[in-house]
Design an enzyme around this catalytic site. Sequence first.
Site, PDB file in Angstrom:
ATOM      1  CG  ASP A  36      -2.170  -0.791   1.012  1.00  0.00           C
ATOM      2  OD1 ASP A  36      -2.451  -1.122  -0.149  1.00  0.00           O
ATOM      3  OD2 ASP A  36      -2.866  -1.079   2.008  1.00  0.00           O
ATOM      4  CE  LYS A  57      -7.291   5.073   0.054  1.00  0.00           C
ATOM      5  NZ  LYS A  57      -7.426   5.935   1.177  1.00  0.00           N
ATOM      6  CG  MET A 172      -8.181   7.210   7.291  1.00  0.00           C
ATOM      7  SD  MET A 172      -9.155   5.865   6.622  1.00  0.00           S
ATOM      8  CE  MET A 172     -10.086   5.341   8.047  1.00  0.00           C
TER       9      MET A 172
HETATM   10  N1  SAH Z   1      -4.033   0.323   9.419  1.00  0.00           N
HETATM   11  C1  SAH Z   1      -3.449   1.618   9.670  1.00  0.00           C
HETATM   12  C2  SAH Z   1      -4.450   2.737   9.506  1.00  0.00           C
HETATM   13  C3  SAH Z   1      -4.962   2.875   8.093  1.00  0.00           C
HETATM   14  S1  SAH Z   1      -5.953   4.298   7.883  1.00  0.00           S
HETATM   15  C4  SAH Z   1      -2.850   1.622  11.073  1.00  0.00           C
HETATM   16  O1  SAH Z   1      -3.097   0.712  11.859  1.00  0.00           O
HETATM   17  O2  SAH Z   1      -2.091   2.546  11.361  1.00  0.00           O
HETATM   18  C5  SAH Z   1      -4.751   5.495   7.386  1.00  0.00           C
HETATM   19  C6  SAH Z   1      -4.658   6.574   8.444  1.00  0.00           C
HETATM   20  O3  SAH Z   1      -3.745   6.193   9.447  1.00  0.00           O
HETATM   21  C7  SAH Z   1      -4.147   7.899   7.943  1.00  0.00           C
HETATM   22  O4  SAH Z   1      -5.147   8.666   7.326  1.00  0.00           O
HETATM   23  C8  SAH Z   1      -3.683   8.534   9.234  1.00  0.00           C
HETATM   24  O5  SAH Z   1      -4.773   9.026   9.979  1.00  0.00           O
HETATM   25  C9  SAH Z   1      -3.119   7.340   9.980  1.00  0.00           C
HETATM   26  N2  SAH Z   1      -1.664   7.244   9.792  1.00  0.00           N
HETATM   27  C10 SAH Z   1      -1.001   6.331   9.061  1.00  0.00           C
HETATM   28  N3  SAH Z   1       0.322   6.541   9.136  1.00  0.00           N
HETATM   29  C11 SAH Z   1       0.511   7.601   9.950  1.00  0.00           C
HETATM   30  C12 SAH Z   1       1.642   8.298  10.434  1.00  0.00           C
HETATM   31  N4  SAH Z   1       2.900   7.946  10.103  1.00  0.00           N
HETATM   32  N5  SAH Z   1       1.447   9.356  11.263  1.00  0.00           N
HETATM   33  C13 SAH Z   1       0.214   9.734  11.617  1.00  0.00           C
HETATM   34  N6  SAH Z   1      -0.897   9.106  11.203  1.00  0.00           N
HETATM   35  C14 SAH Z   1      -0.761   8.058  10.376  1.00  0.00           C
END
Ligand code: SAH
Length: 257
Positions: A36, A57, A172
Site C-alpha cells: 500500500d 490508492k 483519516m
Molecule cells: N491500518 C493503519 C491505519 C490505516 S488508515 C494503522 O493501523 O495505522 C490510514 C490513516 O492512518 C491515515 O489517514 C492517518 O490518519 C493514519 N496514519 C497512518 N500513518 C501515519 C503516520 N505515520 N502518522 C500519523 N498518522 C498516520
Amino acid sequence: MTLGKVYLIGAGPGAPDLITLRAVRLLERADIVLYDRLVHPEVLDHATGAERIYVGKAKGDDMQLRQERIFALMIGHAREGKIVVRLKGGDPFVFGRGGEELLVLKDAGIPAEVVPGVSSCISAPEAALIPVTYRGITPSFGVFAGQQGTRAKRAQVDWEAAARIGTAVFLMGVERLTLIVERLVAHGRSPQTPVALVERGTLPEQKVVTGTLADIVDKAKGVRSPATIVVGEVVNVRESLLATAEAGAGDSLIAAS
Ligand code: SAH
C-alpha cells in the site's frame, strides 16, 4: 499444484524499523509483495526475492475495482503456489479492510494468516509523547474513522461515544477536522479540550500541532495526510514531558538509540 499462502502483514506506522520480526522473516521468503501507499520503501528491501506490486490508492481510482484487483492478485498468485505478502500500513485489522481481505481469502479456500503491526492510532500519538491512556487522566481510548468507505457505505461515527470517551483518536480525519471539532462540541465536549495532530508520526519529518477544540482548526491549517488526531486531556502530558526534557532534547525521549 499445491496452494501457496497469503500473509496479511502490518508494516507499522512509518519508520521502517517499526515492523515485527515475523513480518521481516516472511518478507524474506515472499514471492510476491502487494503493498500500500503508506508502506516505507525500505521495508520492501527485506523482500529480496519477490516481485513487488503497488496496489495502493491513486487519484481517481475506483475503490471497488482496486479492491477486486487486489483480491484477484492475491488469489491468483496463491493458486500458483506462491507465498504472497499483502503489506498494509500500521496494523492490518485497523481500518484498511484487512478483515474483509482475510474473509475473502478463506472463502476462496486460500490458506491465509494475519501478522499484527504497530498501529498509528497508538504509535503516532506516542511518537509525539502523548500516551493514549494515563493514570489519573483517563483509562479509556477510542479509535474513530474520520472518513471511511464509499459514500453509500460510509459508517457513521458514534459522535456521542467520541465526545464522551477519555481519549478520542481519529484516523483519516485531516480533511474533516472542522466537522470533527463541530460534532464533538455539539455532543458536549468542552471547547477547551486539548487536541493534537501528528503528521507523519515516527518519521524524521514528523510534525506535531497542538491546540484546543476552540482553535485547532486554525492552527492545523498546514497539516496534511497522513496524520492522526488526538482529542483529550492526555495531550497535556506531551507538554509536561517536553518541559521536563532537557532543552532541545524534546521528542528524542523516545527516539531510536
Ligand atoms: N491500518 C493503519 C491505519 C490505516 S488508515 C494503522 O493501523 O495505522 C490510514 C490513516 O492512518 C491515515 O489517514 C492517518 O490518519 C493514519 N496514519 C497512518 N500513518 C501515519 C503516520 N505515520 N502518522 C500519523 N498518522 C498516520
